[in-house]
Enzyme design. Structure first.
Site, short mmCIF file in Angstrom:
data_model
loop_
_atom_site.label_atom_id
_atom_site.label_comp_id
_atom_site.label_asym_id
_atom_site.label_seq_id
_atom_site.Cartn_x
_atom_site.Cartn_y
_atom_site.Cartn_z
N GLN A 157 0.91 -1.11 0.04
CA GLN A 157 0.27 0.21 0.06
C GLN A 157 0.92 1.28 0.07
O GLN A 157 1.42 1.56 0.90
CB GLN A 157 -0.90 0.20 1.27
N PRO A 284 -5.66 -2.62 4.81
CA PRO A 284 -6.12 -1.64 5.83
C PRO A 284 -7.08 -0.60 5.46
O PRO A 284 -7.71 0.12 5.93
CB PRO A 284 -4.68 -1.02 6.02
N GLY A 286 -10.33 0.77 2.27
CA GLY A 286 -11.29 -0.05 1.40
C GLY A 286 -10.94 -0.35 0.07
O GLY A 286 -10.96 -1.59 -0.30
N GLY A 287 -10.09 0.62 -0.49
CA GLY A 287 -9.61 0.15 -1.97
C GLY A 287 -8.54 1.31 -2.14
O GLY A 287 -8.39 2.26 -1.62
N MET A 288 -7.71 0.72 -3.24
CA MET A 288 -6.74 1.73 -3.74
C MET A 288 -6.71 1.77 -4.98
O MET A 288 -6.67 0.73 -5.81
CB MET A 288 -5.31 1.27 -3.10
N GLU A 289 -6.78 2.84 -5.76
CA GLU A 289 -6.92 3.12 -7.10
C GLU A 289 -5.61 2.84 -7.95
O GLU A 289 -5.22 3.38 -8.95
CB GLU A 289 -7.24 4.28 -7.42
N HIS A 313 -15.76 4.33 -6.92
CA HIS A 313 -14.78 5.35 -6.47
C HIS A 313 -13.65 5.15 -7.04
O HIS A 313 -13.00 6.02 -7.67
CB HIS A 313 -14.83 5.18 -4.91
N GLU A 314 -12.98 3.71 -6.76
CA GLU A 314 -11.50 3.67 -7.05
C GLU A 314 -11.53 3.89 -8.91
O GLU A 314 -10.28 4.23 -9.31
CB GLU A 314 -11.10 2.36 -6.80
N HIS A 317 -11.18 7.18 -9.89
CA HIS A 317 -9.70 7.79 -9.75
C HIS A 317 -8.89 7.47 -11.03
O HIS A 317 -7.93 8.24 -11.15
CB HIS A 317 -9.00 6.87 -8.67
N GLU A 336 -9.22 13.62 -4.03
CA GLU A 336 -10.51 12.38 -3.37
C GLU A 336 -11.89 13.34 -3.52
O GLU A 336 -12.83 12.50 -3.44
CB GLU A 336 -10.14 12.04 -1.88
N ASP A 393 -0.69 11.54 6.06
CA ASP A 393 -1.94 10.90 6.45
C ASP A 393 -2.85 11.77 7.42
O ASP A 393 -3.92 11.48 7.57
CB ASP A 393 -1.90 9.52 6.99
N TYR A 401 -12.55 14.32 1.19
CA TYR A 401 -13.70 13.49 0.44
C TYR A 401 -15.16 14.31 0.40
O TYR A 401 -15.64 14.37 -0.56
CB TYR A 401 -13.92 12.18 1.39
N ARG A 574 -9.52 -3.16 8.02
CA ARG A 574 -9.84 -1.84 7.12
C ARG A 574 -10.12 -0.86 8.42
O ARG A 574 -10.75 -0.97 9.27
CB ARG A 574 -11.16 -2.23 6.62
N LYS A 576 -11.21 1.97 8.55
CA LYS A 576 -12.38 2.55 8.80
C LYS A 576 -13.31 2.06 9.51
O LYS A 576 -14.28 2.48 10.28
CB LYS A 576 -13.02 2.74 7.33
N1 BES Z 1 -6.75 6.63 -2.60
C1 BES Z 1 -7.89 6.28 -1.36
C2 BES Z 1 -7.24 5.45 -0.28
C3 BES Z 1 -5.87 6.21 0.59
C4 BES Z 1 -5.87 7.60 0.52
C5 BES Z 1 -4.76 5.47 1.00
C6 BES Z 1 -4.82 8.10 1.16
C7 BES Z 1 -3.68 5.99 1.66
C8 BES Z 1 -3.83 7.61 1.60
C9 BES Z 1 -8.82 5.36 -1.99
O1 BES Z 1 -9.17 5.80 -3.37
C10 BES Z 1 -9.92 5.47 -0.93
O2 BES Z 1 -10.40 6.60 -0.89
N2 BES Z 1 -10.33 4.52 -0.43
C11 BES Z 1 -11.97 4.67 0.35
C12 BES Z 1 -12.91 4.09 -0.42
C13 BES Z 1 -14.23 4.70 -0.10
C14 BES Z 1 -13.91 6.42 -0.34
C15 BES Z 1 -15.23 4.33 -1.17
C16 BES Z 1 -11.58 3.75 1.47
O3 BES Z 1 -10.38 2.89 1.65
O4 BES Z 1 -12.39 3.70 2.47
ZN ZN Z 2 -10.16 7.68 -3.18
#
Ligand code: BES
Ligand code: ZN
Length: 621
Positions: A157, A284, A286-289, A313-314, A317, A336, A393, A401, A574, A576
C-alpha cells in the site's frame, strides 16, 4: 553474473523501453511546486523511467533486488537524492560504475535521503537494496491470515508516501515515470502489479510487467499470492484467492458497465484494462486505485452487490487522481473530493436519482462528524491543507472527501449540470497525465467556467470553501425522499410500535446506516435485543451495517453481539471499521480492558498502517 554485467543488460533494456515508452509525457511531468514530503531532488533532475528487478522472499519477509533509474540531469547537479525508508542499501552504480553513496539520517515521517554523486551526463542509476523490518508499505501474511489459509500472501500500500519503503524512488505525487519490472516469487504463486498483468500462474515464478504511462510512485503496487482470475468482459475482470473468486465475480458483475458509464460522463478510459483484485481481510483500507488494477477489501463482498460503489470510487480515480494528480498532499482534495463527486455521478447514472440523494445526505452527515471531531476552526478543515512537517496521512479525513465533493456539487448546482460536465470533461482532457495544484485548478476554473461572472462567484464563495474552516453556509444539504420512510420507522420503533419488516426488506445500505445512526444513543439492552430479533444485525454480512451496529452494541453493552464483533475484529483490517470500534471501547473502563485484550490478540492480523492508527487510539501515541 556480476553487477556490472547485469547493469549493462539493464541499460540495453532501457533503450527498448524508451523506444516503446512515452518519453514526451514523462518529460514535463514534474510539478512546479515545493512538495515537503519528498527528500528527493526530482524537481531539478528528471527521473523518466524505472527498471525494477526484485525478488520476494517470504521466509525473510523481505524484498531485495535493484532499481535502475533513467535520469536527465538537465541542471547538471552533482548529487541525485532519492527517498528511502528503513532500507538497506548494498551498492549503487552510476552508468555501470560503482559509486560512493550516502544514506542520510532519518527524518520523521519521511525516511532517509539516499545521496548519489552524479555527473552532468549521468544516465542510469542502479540501486541494489533490501527492504527493512519496518517497511510500512508491505504486509506479509502467513497462510492463516488469508481467505483460503493455504499460502502466504504479500501486498503493498504505497499511498501516500510509503513506496519509498519498498523502492528507492522520488516519492512525490508530482513526479511521474514509466516503469518495467521483473519480479521473482515462490513457484506456484502469482504476482500482480499496477501494470500490464498476467492472468495465469506460470511455472517459473518469474513475472514481467510494464507500465508505459507515467505514474507517480504512490501508484506503484505489488501483490503476490495464490490468486485466480475471472473475466467480466473484454476489458474488465477480477482477481482473488481461489476460494473467493466466484463470490467476487458475482459481486462485480456490473464493473464493465461502470467503466462505460464513467466514459460517457468524462471521456475515454485511458489505461487499457480495468481489473479488481480482492485482497485478504487484513487490507487496511477499502480500496486503492492502483492503475489498471484496483486493490480492494473483501469486506465489500456482501453477496448482494450492495457495496460495489467502492469500485466506482476507485475506478473514478482513473480520471481524478491517476490521470490528473494532486501536485502535493496539501492538494489531496483534488484527488478525493473529485473522485467522490465522480463516484456519485457514476452511481447515479446506474442506480437513479433517489438512490444517490441518500449518498449526498450521508456525505453531509460525514462532513459534520469530521468538522466536530477536528474542531470547526481547525485549519485542517480547509480544503487546501498545510501538512508541512507533518504526517501526510493527517490530511486523510472526510474534509478532502466530503467537503471536497460537496464543493463540486455546489458548483454544479450553481452553473447547471450541463456546463459542469463539459467543464470537467475538458479539465480531464487538458490535464491528462499532469499534476495540478489547488491554485492552478481555481485559475483554470475561473478561466473556463466562471469567466469572471461575479454573481456565480458570490454564490459559490470559493474562499470560504478552500481557505476557510468548517462547513460553509452555502453547503448543499440534500434531504432524500427515501429517508422519510426511515425516519418514521425510527420514531415508530422508539415508540415501541410493531416493526414493519416488509418495507425495510427493500432498504439499501444507506437506509440501514441512516436508520441505525439516527437512533437515540445509547439504546437500552432491551431495545437492542428488539432491533436484533427483528433485523438480525448481529448476523449481517454487510460490513458497513455491522460496523455501525457493533459500535452501538459497545455503547449499550449489548453482549449478545460481542462474539460476532470479536470475529469481525479478528480478521477485518480496514481502518475505517477498526477505528470507530476501538474508539468506542476506549470510552469506559470495561471497554478499555476489552480493547486491549482484543488488540493484543489480533494486532498481528492488521497492516502496519492500521496498527499505527490503533496504537494512537489505545496507547495515545
Ligand atoms: N486513495 C484512497 C485511499 C488512500 C488515501 C490511502 C490516502 C492512503 C492514503 C482510496 O481511493 C479511497 O479513498 N478509499 C476509500 C474508499 C471509499 C471512499 C469508497 C476507503 O478506503 O475507504
Ligand atoms: Zn479515493
Amino acid at each position: 553474473m556480476n553487477k556490472i554485467a547485469r547493469s549493462i543488460i539493464v541499460i540495453c533494456l532501457f533503450f527498448s523501453a524508451c523506444r516503446n515508452g512515452n518519453e514526451t509525457k514523462s518529460d514535463s511531468s514534474v510539478a512546479d511546486v515545493k512538495d515537503f514530503h519528498t527528500l528527493s531532488n526530482a524537481d531539478s533532475i528528471i527521473l523518466k523511467h524505472l527498471e525494477l528487478d526484485i525478488k520476494v522472499d517470504f521466509d525473510r519477509k523481505q524484498i531485495s533486488g535493484n532499481a535502475t533509474w533513467l535520469i536527465d540531469n538537465k541542471h547538471e547537479l552533482k548529487t541525485l537524492k532519492l527517498d528511502t525508508y528503513d532500507m538497506e542499501i548494498d551498492s549503487v552504480l552510476v552508468d555501470g560504475k560503482l559509486a560512493a553513496f550516502k544514506l542520510d539520517s532519518t527524518v520523521k515521517y519521511l525516511g532517509s535521503a539516499l545521496e548519489i554523486p552524479i555527473g552532468p551526463d549521468s544516465r542510469y542509476i542502479t540501486v541494489y537494496y533490501k527492504t527493512g523490518k519496518d517497511a510500512i508499505a508491505l504486509q506479509w501474511l502467513d497462510p492463516q491470515q488469508t481467505h483460503d489459509k493455504k499460502h502466504s500472501f504479500l501486498y503493498t500500500q504505497s499511498e501516500s508516501i510509503y513506496a519509498r519503503s519498498w523502492i528507492p524512488c522520488a516519492d512525490g505525487p508530482g513526479i511521474r515515470f514509466t516503469y518495467r519490472a521483473r519480479v521473482e516469487v515462490p513457484k506456484g504463486l502469482m504476482a500482480l502489479m499496477s501494470a500490464r498483468n498476467p492472468q495465469y500462474v506460470n511455472d517459473s515464478g518469474i513475472y514481467h510487467f510494464g507500465m508505459e504511462i507515467p505514474v507517480p510512485a504512490y501508484l506503484m503496487a505489488l501483490a503476490v499470492g495464490d490468486i485466480n482470475f475471472s473475466k467480466i468482459d473484454d476489458r474488465t475482470g477480477v482477481y482473488a484467492e481461489p476460494g473467493m473468486i466466484e463470490k467476487a465475480r458475482y459481486e462485480f458483475e456490473d464493473v464493465g458497465k461502470m467503466v462505460s458509464t464513467a466514459e460517457k460522463l468524462y471521456g475515454p478510459y485511458r489505461w487499457g484494462r480495468y481489473d479488481v483484485l480482492v485482497l485478504p481481510p487484513g487490507f487496511p483500507i477499502g480500496g486503492m486505485e492502483n492503475p489498471r488494477l484496483t486493490f480492494c477489501t473483501p469486506t465489500i463482498i456482501a453477496g448482494d452487490r450492495s457495496l460495489v460503489n467502492l469500485v466506482a470510487h476507485e475506478l473514478a480515480h482513473s480520471w481524478s487522481g491517476n490521470l490528473v494528480t494532486n501536485a502535493t498532499w496539501n492538494d489531496f482534495w483534488l484527488n478525493e473530493g473529485f473522485t467522490n463527486y465522480f463516484e456519485r455521478r457514476i452511481t447515479e447514472a446506474m442506480m437513479g436519482e433517489t438512490f444517490i440523494e441518500m449518498s449526498w445526505a450521508q456525505s453531509y452527515e460525514d462532513l459534520q462528524i469530521a468538522v466536530n471531531e477536528l474542531g470547526k476552526d481547525n485549519k485542517d478543515t480547509w480544503l487546501k491543507l498545510d501538512l508541512k512537517g507533518r504526517d501526510p496521512d493527517d490530511g486523510l479525513t472526510d474534509i478532502a472527501y466530503e467537503k471536497g465533493s460537496l464543493f463540486l456539487k455546489l458548483i454544479e448546482q450553481t452553473v447547471g449540470r450541463e456546463r459542469m460536465d463539459s467543464f470537467l470533461r475538458k479539465y480531464f482532457d487538458e490535464h491528462a497525465f499532469k499534476t495540478i495544484t489547488t491554485e492552478e485548478f481555481l485559475a483554470y476554473m475561473d478561466k473556463n467556467l466562471i469567466k469572471g461572472d461575479t454573481a456565480v462567484q458570490n454564490k459559490i464563495n470559493i474562499k470560504a470553501w478552500v481557505y476557510g474552516p468548517g462547513i460553509p453556509q452555502n453547503c448543499p444539504h440534500i434531504f432524500p425522499q427515501r429517508f422519510v420512510v426511515v425516519d418514521s420507522a425510527i420514531k415508530s420503533f422508539i415508540a415501541g410500535k410493531p416493526v414493519d419488516k416488509q418495507t425495510a426488506s427493500a432498504w439499501s445500505t444507506y437506509e440501514w446506516v441512516h436508520f441505525l445512526r439516527n437512533m437515540p444513543k445509547p439504546l437500552s439492552a432491551a431495545q437492542m435485543k428488539r432491533l436484533d430479533d427483528n433485523y438480525k444485525f448481529t448476523k449481517t454480512g454487510n460490513s458497513e451495517i455491522a460496523d455501525v451496529w457493533f459500535v452501538m452494541s459497545i455503547a449499550s453493552d449489548y453482549k449478545a453481539a460481542f462474539a460476532a464483533m470479536d470475529k469481525f475484529l479478528s480478521s477485518v483490517g480496514r481502518r475505517k471499521f477498526l477505528e470507530p470500534l476501538y474508539t468506542e471501547m476506549m470510552k469506559t473502563t470495561n471497554g478499555k480492558k476489552m480493547a486491549e485484550e482484543l488488540y493484543l490478540k489480533y494486532k498481528m492480523n492488521y497492516h502496519p498502517l492500521a496498527q499505527a492508527s490503533i496504537d494512537k487510539i489505545i496507547l495515545g501515541k
